[in-house]
Scaffold this motif. Structure first.
Motif, PDB file in Angstrom:
ATOM      1  N   THR A  90      23.718  25.556  -7.308  1.00  0.00           N
ATOM      2  CA  THR A  90      23.315  25.574  -8.703  1.00  0.00           C
ATOM      3  C   THR A  90      24.394  24.845  -9.497  1.00  0.00           C
ATOM      4  OG1 THR A  90      24.477  27.591  -9.374  1.00  0.00           O
ATOM      5  CG2 THR A  90      22.327  27.865  -8.300  1.00  0.00           C
ATOM      6  N   CYS A 107      19.058  25.342 -11.914  1.00  0.00           N
ATOM      7  CA  CYS A 107      18.830  26.531 -11.111  1.00  0.00           C
ATOM      8  C   CYS A 107      19.462  27.754 -11.786  1.00  0.00           C
ATOM      9  CB  CYS A 107      19.287  26.323  -9.670  1.00  0.00           C
ATOM     10  SG  CYS A 107      18.335  27.304  -8.476  1.00  0.00           S
ATOM     11  N   ASP A 108      19.640  28.839 -11.044  1.00  0.00           N
ATOM     12  CA  ASP A 108      19.834  30.146 -11.682  1.00  0.00           C
ATOM     13  C   ASP A 108      21.281  30.509 -11.989  1.00  0.00           C
ATOM     14  OD1 ASP A 108      20.449  30.372  -9.020  1.00  0.00           O
ATOM     15  OD2 ASP A 108      19.166  32.102  -8.618  1.00  0.00           O
ATOM     16  N   GLU A 122      18.342  29.153 -19.658  1.00  0.00           N
ATOM     17  CA  GLU A 122      18.132  29.789 -18.364  1.00  0.00           C
ATOM     18  C   GLU A 122      17.019  29.079 -17.603  1.00  0.00           C
ATOM     19  OE1 GLU A 122      17.836  34.403 -16.872  1.00  0.00           O
ATOM     20  OE2 GLU A 122      16.807  33.845 -18.717  1.00  0.00           O
ATOM     21  N   THR A 124      14.457  29.436 -14.818  1.00  0.00           N
ATOM     22  CA  THR A 124      13.802  30.510 -14.055  1.00  0.00           C
ATOM     23  C   THR A 124      12.867  29.977 -12.977  1.00  0.00           C
ATOM     24  OG1 THR A 124      11.940  30.690 -15.601  1.00  0.00           O
ATOM     25  CG2 THR A 124      13.909  32.011 -16.074  1.00  0.00           C
ATOM     26  N   GLU A 127      13.263  31.733  -9.594  1.00  0.00           N
ATOM     27  CA  GLU A 127      12.807  33.121  -9.659  1.00  0.00           C
ATOM     28  C   GLU A 127      11.290  33.209  -9.734  1.00  0.00           C
ATOM     29  OE1 GLU A 127      12.963  37.063  -9.373  1.00  0.00           O
ATOM     30  OE2 GLU A 127      14.673  35.701  -9.172  1.00  0.00           O
ATOM     31  N   ASP A 176      24.197  34.025 -10.633  1.00  0.00           N
ATOM     32  CA  ASP A 176      23.182  35.074 -10.630  1.00  0.00           C
ATOM     33  C   ASP A 176      23.701  36.408 -10.112  1.00  0.00           C
ATOM     34  OD1 ASP A 176      23.369  34.106  -8.010  1.00  0.00           O
ATOM     35  OD2 ASP A 176      21.252  34.406  -7.588  1.00  0.00           O
TER      36      ASP A 176
END
Length: 234
Positions: A90, A107-108, A122, A124, A127, A176
């Motif tokens: 990420t 990415c996260d 953010e 997502t 996810e 994360d």
């Protein structure tokens, strides 16, 4: 700019998260190991290489997505990285000048800026695909999720934002393993995370995870993740 950092690996392993603090920017990366790459080229190795290259490239003016694309391009050429079969990471970058604060998220690893309101940058997309048992088939593909690996085009799929520096009091960047304390576990809000000691935040997340070692309250692939967080106060 006052900068605080905190990080720790998941118990029993060496962290693959990376933080780089530069004169005008911070870079936070969460490395991901490929299932088929040799041990000496794991996610931590890739994150280190990418962080070093970004540290060399970051300036005050070029778009952050362009700088990330250039860094990925360099790593692909230098290390013969193969799209879809390489370690990845990420990427979150926060850069400041006298007038602005710029941010990039791929990415996260979210970036959250605090002023009169809270701005959450953010990504997502990963996810959103978690229910798919073959999630890797969506890596760096349209309609899927994007991550720094061996495809420079992924950099231009990053989310970006820019805020007047005078309007921002604090900025948080978190992998994360920390942001889950807000987005998944509900242990604190972003605003609370902006105030509490960073080490306390990491410990509270670990304690909550130990209390759910069977992953029933919070379904997840592993009990603990690596943790890295940066807090900037303007």
């Amino acid at each position: 700019m006052k900068i605080e950092t905190a990080e720790q690996g998941a118990p029993g392993r060496v962290t693959e998260d990376r933080i780089r603090v530069l004169p005008n920017a911070v870079v936070v990366l969460d490395g991901v190991t490929s299932r088929t790459r040799p041990p000496d080229r794991n996610g931590g190795w890739y994150a280190t290489q990418l962080a070093d290259e970004l540290a060399r490239l970051i300036n005050d003016t070029d778009p952050l997505a362009d700088l990330l694309a250039q860094a990925i391009t360099t790593l692909v050429a230098r290390h013969d990285l193969v799209p879809g079969d390489s370690p990845s990471s990420t990427a979150a970058i926060v850069r400041w000048t006298e007038d602005t604060i710029d941010a990039l998220v791929l990415c996260d690893t979210p970036v959250v800026a605090f002023g009169r309101t809270t701005h959450v940058l953010e990504d997502t997309r990963l996810e959103d695909l978690r229910p798919d048992p073959d999630i890797l088939r969506w890596k760096n593909k349209p309609g899927g999720y994007w991550v720094a690996e061996a495809e420079p085009v992924a950099a231009h799929q990053a989310l970006t934002a820019s805020w007047p520096r005078a309007e921002i009091e604090k900025v948080i960047v978190a992998t994360d393993g920390v942001s889950c304390g807000v987005s998944e576990y509900g242990l604190f809000t972003w605003e609370e995370l902006a105030r509490i000691p960073l080490g306390e935040a990491l410990d509270r997340i670990r304690e909550a995870e130990r209390g759910d070692s069977e992953h029933k309250r919070w379904p997840r692939f592993k009990t603990h993740d690596d943790q890295a967080i940066v807090r900037l106060c303007t």
